[in-house]
Design a protein around this motif. Sequence first.
Motif, short mmCIF file in Angstrom:
data_model
loop_
_atom_site.label_atom_id
_atom_site.label_comp_id
_atom_site.label_asym_id
_atom_site.label_seq_id
_atom_site.Cartn_x
_atom_site.Cartn_y
_atom_site.Cartn_z
N THR A 10 0.83 -1.20 0.00
CA THR A 10 0.00 0.00 0.00
C THR A 10 0.87 1.26 0.00
O THR A 10 0.63 2.19 -0.77
N ASP A 100 -7.54 -2.27 -2.84
CA ASP A 100 -6.70 -2.85 -1.78
C ASP A 100 -7.50 -3.91 -1.03
O ASP A 100 -8.72 -3.85 -0.99
N GLU A 101 -6.78 -4.86 -0.41
CA GLU A 101 -7.42 -5.97 0.31
C GLU A 101 -8.43 -6.65 -0.62
O GLU A 101 -9.60 -6.83 -0.29
MG LIG Z 1 -1.88 -2.73 2.58
#
Ligand SMILES: [Mg+2]
Length: 282
Positions: A10, A100-101
């Motif tokens: 990230t 993300d995720e």
């Molecule tokens: Mg992350």
Amino acid sequence: ISGVPGTGKTATVHAVVRELKRMAEQNEANPFTYVEINGLRIPEPAAAYGLLWEAVCGHDVSREGHMKISSHQALKSLQKHFSAGERAGPGGHACVVLMDELDQLMTSKQDVVYNFFNWPTLVGSKLVVLAVANTMDLPERVMTGRVRSRLGMTRINFQPYTTPQLEKIVRARLQSAKEGLPTDTPDVMAPDGVRFAAMKVSSISGDARRVLDICRRAVELVQPRSRTARTDDVKEVIKSMQNSPTAAYLRELSFHERLMLAALLRCIKREGVEEIKWGESG
Ligand SMILES: [Mg+2]
Ligand SMILES: Nc1ncnc2c1ncn2[C@@H]1O[C@H](COP(=O)(O)OP(=O)(O)OP(=O)(O)O)[C@@H](O)[C@H]1O
């Protein structure tokens, strides 16, 4: 993008986007819209449509709040937009999406990920999707062939950080914390302490979050005594983390108890609430 927790996935995407935004402002790169969709922060995967639609129409969430539009309506609008051969971002700009995720965005029909991976393949859509997951084999393990066929060819796997890399990350953090302070401000942490923490963490996980956490605790430990944190302090922190009642309790748990706890934590992370009903954690 894949890699175990704390390997900078990230953080790296954020840094790259920041740099590209800076370049765009100085006319060194094409302007683009950026939107972040985090699987852990949205109530359900379909809510991703609303966020993308807001970005596509140039809706300013920070000023006007979220649009009052259902996920279903957002999907309809997106489908219409992209099937008409429209560009993703407002003003014909490109739109960059960070998913993300990603694991949390998988639904049984896998329709959300399919759409997000399909739209960028449409000619002229100018939609760029970056997907981040913890496991390298997420596509092979869970994605249907239909979804996989839409994946881009570029895959990056982030390796756990090495000792020198972790040291560098902590040093940079310490440096930025000192910015603006008088030059004779004493260091809160000595280089040997940083190196020791980095060595310990790189031998276990290479997780940057972990090394930053250990160093933070070491600094907090010595703070009342107003001195610099050294290797011995780091050792003490690591020991107390290993000997904490929580750690001892976890070590004693049976396999099934651990499984239950893991399910519970996942629910809490997902729902964002502290209390989960027994039936929901099954
Ligand atoms: Mg992350
Ligand atoms: N190269 C780096 N330079 C500076 N800080 C970093 C770097 N890599 C990671 N960090 C810091 O370490 C922490 C964890 O990094 P990050 O959130 O990017 O991990 P991640 O790979 O996305 O983990 P997860 O899979 O849990 O989401 C963050 O606080 C981040 O700022």
